[in-house]
Design a protein around this motif. Structure first.
Motif, short mmCIF file in Angstrom:
data_model
loop_
_atom_site.label_atom_id
_atom_site.label_comp_id
_atom_site.label_asym_id
_atom_site.label_seq_id
_atom_site.Cartn_x
_atom_site.Cartn_y
_atom_site.Cartn_z
N ALA A 146 -145.71 -12.07 -5.89
CA ALA A 146 -146.26 -10.72 -5.98
C ALA A 146 -147.77 -10.75 -5.84
CB ALA A 146 -145.86 -10.09 -7.31
N ARG A 147 -148.38 -11.70 -6.52
CA ARG A 147 -149.83 -11.83 -6.44
C ARG A 147 -150.27 -12.08 -5.01
NH1 ARG A 147 -153.61 -9.83 -8.90
NH2 ARG A 147 -153.15 -10.64 -10.97
N ALA A 148 -149.51 -12.90 -4.30
CA ALA A 148 -149.88 -13.25 -2.93
C ALA A 148 -149.25 -12.31 -1.91
CB ALA A 148 -149.43 -14.69 -2.64
N ALA A 149 -148.94 -11.11 -2.37
CA ALA A 149 -148.23 -10.15 -1.52
C ALA A 149 -148.91 -9.96 -0.16
CB ALA A 149 -148.13 -8.81 -2.24
N THR A 150 -150.25 -9.87 -0.20
CA THR A 150 -150.94 -9.63 1.07
C THR A 150 -150.68 -10.75 2.06
OG1 THR A 150 -152.81 -10.26 -0.31
CG2 THR A 150 -152.88 -8.09 0.67
N LEU A 198 -147.78 -10.39 5.82
CA LEU A 198 -148.21 -10.65 7.19
C LEU A 198 -147.28 -11.60 7.91
CD1 LEU A 198 -152.01 -10.76 6.59
CD2 LEU A 198 -150.76 -9.18 8.02
N SER A 199 -146.21 -12.01 7.25
CA SER A 199 -145.25 -12.88 7.93
C SER A 199 -143.85 -12.36 7.73
CB SER A 199 -145.35 -14.30 7.37
OG SER A 199 -144.22 -15.04 7.75
N LEU A 227 -151.13 -3.52 5.18
CA LEU A 227 -150.99 -4.57 6.19
C LEU A 227 -149.55 -4.80 6.62
CD1 LEU A 227 -153.37 -7.25 4.71
CD2 LEU A 227 -153.67 -6.04 6.86
N SER A 228 -148.63 -4.33 5.78
CA SER A 228 -147.26 -4.78 6.01
C SER A 228 -146.66 -4.16 7.24
CB SER A 228 -146.41 -4.48 4.78
OG SER A 228 -145.50 -3.47 5.07
N PHE A 229 -145.79 -4.90 7.81
CA PHE A 229 -145.12 -4.43 9.01
C PHE A 229 -144.06 -3.40 8.67
CE2 PHE A 229 -146.48 -7.33 12.46
CZ PHE A 229 -147.41 -8.03 11.72
N HIS A 230 -143.80 -3.34 7.37
CA HIS A 230 -142.84 -2.31 6.97
C HIS A 230 -143.55 -0.99 6.78
CE1 HIS A 230 -139.54 -5.04 6.48
NE2 HIS A 230 -140.25 -5.82 5.73
N GLY A 231 -144.78 -0.98 7.31
CA GLY A 231 -145.59 0.22 7.09
C GLY A 231 -144.89 1.50 7.53
N HIS A 232 -143.98 1.31 8.45
CA HIS A 232 -143.26 2.50 8.88
C HIS A 232 -142.35 2.95 7.75
CE1 HIS A 232 -140.74 -0.97 9.65
NE2 HIS A 232 -139.68 -0.18 9.68
#
Lengths: 501, 102, 648
Positions: C274-278, C282-283, C508-513
């Protein structure tokens, strides 16, 4: 520059006290013990004074002292220290008194000779770390072999003669190659100075790097071989298990704690300094040997049945990390290597002390003969766990600092062009946990299988004091390593600049 | 009768030397070996004196004194050793004196 | 005042040092227990204070760093003992110290009479210290210190009774297994750290997470980092393939299982992800891997838990399964939901484990549930709270577990796909089944033990009070995270509190949609899940009371499946055969005996032999006969003279 400086006093003190002991009757054992301990402490005090006066911000040599020795060949008695030698010198003067102190209750025959040899050994070791003249360095290098030979050969285990001769001749073979290299290098440097021959470190550092690369490579190999045997680097390591197993406890402590560092020190001080082109050329190959040492040493340690042999192979594994750190040629890695040299001395020194203590009580080093002694000797069990955790590299203790810095530095190294060096080396941390914890479990946990062990005595006050000082530094370096990292920082930065340019 | 040249002296000297040398190598008795050593030394003396005489240089004869002194000293010491050995082994047969064998 | 907040983390260490040095000399257990629990409680209070500090600040400023001292400085590499107080770390810290405190109190009762009472509390305090370092660290290296530190404490506590046997081996073996499997994961963590340092030049959270997005790094690198870090998480949080240590960890005292292997340590991996979510967002590959492993582990473990007969084993596999849910949440980007489940799970799992501990104590250390039965009569309080815990974990509507699990299931459908949701619901069904099997067999029906020989009785207050508090939390704990589509905008207080931490990840997430799923879908899915879990709860209840023969018939009909499940799919045996044994045999027979001894050393000894042989032949030249020497001298001189004469 012509008076006797602090460093020489640090060298003279143990020598002097050793000679004093020569004149004491061999029956006054207590007097002998106290004088030898006192002599080692004097050396420690002098070196500590040097530490206090040492300027940590410059990377050059300080406390330089120079006397003419063999003027026809331009050989001088020249000593001085920089951050790296200070760190290792402190290690030497710290561990020797502890080794002496821990032997008080355990050495029963030929007491006088034993303590004299220990003191002479200290002179040799210190001399190696402070020499700034190649010839002087060589003299000290060879000089420390002789007391060690006797220490193993007289007070050692059953196969001590085989072990001590093997140790002596193996090491000396490498040294002879180094002698030839020193002579060759001295002549080359002399040519540049129009002097015929010189063995001054500063001069050689200036002119040797300008030699033809192929010549550099040969000289590098000659030096490196001698140091590689000492480290020990795979595959030149086979003298170590025998030497360690057969040596008396204090002998093993000093052997692992200090002697092995002379090899890594030599690599850093001479190979890197004199032959930077060759260093960069050979770095990948030596690193591969180092990594093999890490993994191989760990795997072989895992299946040992003798406690001392297990710790001996663990040294091969740990020093593989140090060598990797040296040849990664990044600040993190080299600082890590420097601090790990000190760390290994403390951790493995503690482990050997502990194995020695329990051996004196139970009279066996076979792991299979132990089991469940945690209940019987709780202080020992705690100390063994603590020392093992330090060796495993648990964060918060000293081992982690060194290993982490080395791996971090190796990962980003430009000289080692692939990340895989560091990644493969990192698997060593898994194996370290395996062999140490398994050994610990078989010795301390479980049921008491061997009934003779029911009456084992726990560690006495003297043993605990010896261990206490080692443990204090294990925690100090683990939690606040900057005190020690700062000692070697400037010198290592200077070293890197020399090599990488 | 032809002149007595230096060659005669040298020939005599070398004969004496060879006899002495062969004696040293072949004889079994230690005392005889010593006598042969003396013979070799004196053969050298003879050669020195001959050269000195024929070249007119007195240095050769001076050297003979040295040689004779050394020979005397060596004989004295050697005989003392022989006596010591004899006391121990009751025999002076060199073949039996092989303590230096590996 | 805030500058001293690092004491909140370091106070338990003082407790460890005190109890470690003086504990064996203190004769009253109470003093030891109070000191240890007190240290944790004061920590908890300090974190509550920090929490209020944060609440008062506006949302964008809810984080501050407190530095204790600098740790390592080499060139440009710098890490300190620095602690990041933000919403995420505080939530974890409150859980750790809050639940930790309750377990400390419980242990005063549970460990009563143990001759190493002081050592237990010393280790517990050390554990809290390490865990707090892990969750509060502001850089990866300090987090790693805590990470390995909790591994150490786990080792010490699993092997606490170090001379006892455990199943086929010993407690010491179980401890070693835990440490080593963890270490394999740690290797992954290390590689992840190296990669991060290589690409970002720093291991501080601020530097790394600040730079993400602005630095030119390919997606593949993020995948490597993510997978490496996840390997570490899988080791610590017992996911496939590194879960095998957790069931064995049940060898330790039950409070240990509750604290370390349920509520806190095992959630460290979830926290780290969770902490490293960013980094992870991105992967997409890494996220998928995490989600797949999470849900697979969840179902896999649940299936094993179904047929276990040791009460702690059932709970152990249940923990692995629930952890799988948390990683599923991480994998689909529902970071706040994962942490929500961490919290509710801490409540009800600790409750269940402590309850199990009470039962084990009452039944004189018997752990086989087939030998329990009807304990409701003897231990009414424990029975009630255990029921509450079971309802929570099974997802009974209104209890905490329901809200957190439902949120995860919804997000797995919305962001992951229907397949995740389906397996998730099946697992939920299994969860209900094994949980109520456990409850029924233990507390309901009639005693299956000899009542004349064993007299179980309720635990003392010091043990039941923590249980009651945890039960209360298991009920109300979910209300801070209720779904918005039912209760309105802004009702999911927990998500509102945590979301700012994941702001950047969301961007940043690709799930941004954001696919707009209708509320109706959410309602339908929730209802299906509720119906399924309720029916399986009931089914379990019935099967193990009235229709016991049914259980036996199923076992007989599916003999092979049953055997496979009972033997945990033979995974341990496979690891032993494929990895452990080959390495040991290789090392012993080949590396050591053949290579080291025969080849390398043999070569050295061969050289020595060679020298000896040469010497032996040469020494024969010493005949000992002086005459021969004389002859040789003569011969040599003559030869040289001849040579000179010929040449002149």
């Amino acid at each position: 520059m012509n008076q006797i400086g602090l460093i020489s006093w640090a060298l003279i003190a143990p020598l002097l006290f050793g000679i004093i002991i020569l004149f004491i009757k061999r029956e006054s054992e207590k007097l002998i013990k106290y004088i030898s301990f006192f002599g080692a402490l004097i050396s420690f005090a002098i070196f500590f004074a040097i530490y206090l006066k040492f300027d940590k911000t410059i990377g050059d040599f300080q406390f330089i002292e120079e006397h003419v020795w063999i003027s026809a060949l331009n050989i001088k008695y020249k000593v001085g220290i920089d951050g790296l030698s200070l760190l290792l010198g402190l290690l030497t003067v710290f561990i020797t008194p502890i080794a002496i102190f821990s032997s008080f209750d355990y050495i029963k025959h030929k007491v006088k000779e034993y303590y004299i040899l220990l003191l002479f050994l200290e002179v040799g070791m210190l001399g190696v770390f402070v020499s700034l003249d190649m010839f002087l360095f060589y003299v000290f290098w060879e000089a420390m072999l002789i007391p060690m030979y006797f220490l193993i050969g007289i007070w050692g285990g059953e196969q001590r003669i085989y072990a001590s001769i093997k140790f002596f001749i193996y090491t000396m073979t490498g040294s002879l190659l180094m002698l030839i290299a020193i002579i060759w290098a001295g002549i080359e440097t002399g040519k540049s100075l129009q002097q015929g021959f010189t063995s001054d470190f500063v001069e050689m550092s200036k002119y040797l790097p300008m030699l033809d690369p192929n010549v550099q490579k040969l000289l590098f190999l000659a030096f490196a071989l001698s140091f590689a045997i000492k480290v020990p680097l795979f595959p030149f390591h086979t003298w170590l298990p025998d030497a360690h197993v057969q040596a008396p406890t204090a002998g093993s402590v000093i052997l692992a704690g200090i002697l092995l560092k002379m090899g890594t020190y030599g690599l850093m001080r001479f190979c890197l300094n004199y032959f930077p082109a060759a260093t960069i050329y050979f770095a990948p190959y030596i690193s591969i040997l180092a990594i093999i040492g890490i993994v191989y040493g760990a795997l072989v340690a895992m299946v040992q049945t003798d406690m001392k042999k297990l710790v001996a192979y663990s040294s091969v594994s740990h020093l593989g990390f140090v060598v990797l750190g040296i040849f990664a040629l990044t600040p993190e890695a080299m600082q890590g290597a420097a601090i790990q040299m000190a760390n290994h001395g403390l951790s493995t020194g503690a482990l050997f002390l502990l194995v020695g203590f329990i051996y004196e009580r139970a009279h066996t080093k076979e792991i299979a003969k132990y089991g469940g002694i945690a209940k019987i000797v709780p202080f020992f069990a705690f100390s063994l766990l603590f020392a093992s955790l330090s060796s495993i590299g648990l964060p918060g203790l000293n081992g982690f600092i060194g290993e982490f810095l080395i791996l971090l530095g190796a990962f980003k190294s430009n000289v080692l062009s692939s990340h895989w060096y560091a990644i493969l080396a990192s698997t060593g941390v898994i194996f370290a946990a395996v062999y140490l914890l398994w050994m610990y479990q078989r010795v301390c946990f479980g049921d008491v299988k061997n009934q003779e062990l029911k009456h084992l005595e726990d560690l006495n006050k003297k043993d605990l004091i010896s261990l206490f000082f080692l443990f204090v530094f294990i925690v100090w370096i683990g939690l606040y390593p900057n005190t020690f990292l700062q000692i070697s920082e400037a010198s290592i930065e200077k070293l890197i600049m020399t090599v990488v340019k | 009768m032809s002149e007595i040249t230096i060659n005669h002296y040298l020939a005599l000297s070398s004969f004496m030397f060879v006899i002495g040398a062969v004696g040293v190598i072949t004889r079994r008795n230690a005392i005889v070996v010593f006598m042969c050593i003396e013979l070799m030394l004196n053969a050298a003396n003879l050669a020195l004196v001959a050269f000195s005489s024929f070249l007119g240089d007195v240095q050769g004869q001076v050297f003979v004194f040295f040689v004779m002194t050394v020979a005397a000293a060596e004989a004295a010491v050697g005989l003392a050793i022989i006596i010591a050995i004899f006391r121990n082994k009751q025999s002076l047969n060199i073949d039996e004196l092989n303590l230096f064998k590996w | 005042m805030n500058d001293y907040l690092f004491l909140a983390i370091w106070l338990p260490l003082l407790g460890f040092v005190f109890n470690g040095i003086f504990g064996s000399k203190i004769k009253t257990e109470k003093i030891i227990g109070v000191i240890a629990s007190g240290a944790v409680f004061i920590s908890f209070a300090m974190f509550v204070y920090a929490f209020f500090q944060l609440i008062e600040k506006p949302v964008e400023e809810r984080s501050f760093v407190v530095t204790f001292f600098e740790w390592i400085k080499v060139g440009s590499f710098r890490v300190s003992f620095s602690y990041l107080f933000d919403q995420l770390s505080l939530t974890m810290a409150l859980i750790v110290t809050g639940v930790g405190f309750l377990i400390h109190v419980y242990s005063i009762g549970y460990m009563h009479g143990d001759k190493s009472f002081w050592r237990f509390f010393a280790y517990l305090n050390l554990f809290i210290f390490m865990m707090l370092n892990l969750v509060m660290a502001d850089n990866f290296v300090l987090m790693f210190l805590g990470w390995e530190g909790v591994g150490l404490c786990s080792y010490l506590l699993i092997g606490f009774w170090y001379d006892r046997k455990f199943e086929k081996s010993t407690t010491a073996d179980a401890a070693k297994k835990a440490f080593i499997v963890n270490r394999i994961g740690d290797f992954g963590f290390l590689v992840g750290m190296f990669l991060l340092y290589y690409y970002f030049g720093s291991l501080n959270f601020k530097d790394i997470f600040g730079a993400i997005g602005s630095v030119e790094i390919s997606k593949d690198i993020y995948t490597f980092i993510g997978l490496a870090l996840f390997l570490g998480a899988a080791g610590k949080s017992a996911q496939i393939p590194l879960y095998v240590w957790l069931p064995d960890a049940m060898a330790g005292p039950t409070p240990v299982s509750a604290l370390i292997h349920a509520a806190t340590m095992v959630t460290a991996g979830v926290y780290m992800c969770a902490r490293a979510a960013t980094i992870f967002v991105l992967s997409p590959i890494a996220m998928t891997v995490i989600a797949v492993i999470g849900i697979t582990t969840a179902m896999f473990a649940a299936s094993i838990g179904l047929v276990q007969t040791d009460i702690k084993k059932v709970l152990a596999y249940s923990t692995i399964s629930q952890l799988g849910y948390m990683f599923l949440a991480i994998g689909v980007g529902a970071f706040a939901s994962a942490i929500f489940h961490v919290m509710t799970h801490a409540f009800f799992k600790a409750l269940l484990f402590l309850g199990a501990g009470s039962v084990i104590h009452a039944m004189h250390e018997e752990q086989n549930i087939l030998k329990y039965g009807g304990l409701k009569k003897y231990m009414p309080t424990t029975s009630k709270v255990f029921l509450i815990g079971s309802l929570a974990i099974a997802g009974f509507p209104g209890f905490s577990g329901f809200f957190s699990k439902d949120e995860i299931l919804w997000h797995s459908y919305a962001n992951g796909g229907i397949i995740f949701w389906v397996i998730g619901v099946i697992t939920a069904a299994l969860t209900a089944l094994y949980t109520f099997r456990l409850f029924t067999l233990t507390f309901l029906d009639k005693p299956r033990f000899d009542v004349s020989k064993i007299h179980p009785h309720e635990s003392p207050k010091v043990m039941t009070m923590p249980l009651i508090i945890l039960a209360f939390l298991s009920i109300v704990g979910g209300f801070i995270g209720v779904p918005e589509f039912i209760f309105g905008e802004g009702s999911n207080k927990f998500a509102l509190w945590l979301d700012p931490v994941f702001e950047k990840a969301k961007i940043l997430s690709f799930h941004g949609h954001h696919i707009e799923h209708s509320h109706i879908t959410e309602l339908i899915l929730m209802s299906i899940a509720i119906i399924i879990s309720l029916s399986f709860m009931y089914f379990a209840y019935k099967m193990y009371t009235d229709k016991k023969e049914l259980a036996q018939k199923i076992a007989n009909r599916y003999k092979i499946t049953y055997a496979v499940l009972q033997n945990k799919y033979f995974v341990d045996e496979m690891y032993e055969a494929i990895i452990v044994n080959p390495i040991v045999i290789l090392s012993e027979k080949f590396l050591w005996k053949i290579n080291d001894v025969k080849i390398i050393d043999g070569f050295i000894n061969y050289l020595a032999d060679l020298v000896e042989k040469i010497s032996s032949s040469v020494k024969r030249m010493q005949f000992g006969y002086a005459q021969i020497y004389a002859f040789v001298i003569l011969f040599a001189v003559s030869l040289s003279l001849l040579f000179l004469i010929i040449n002149s």
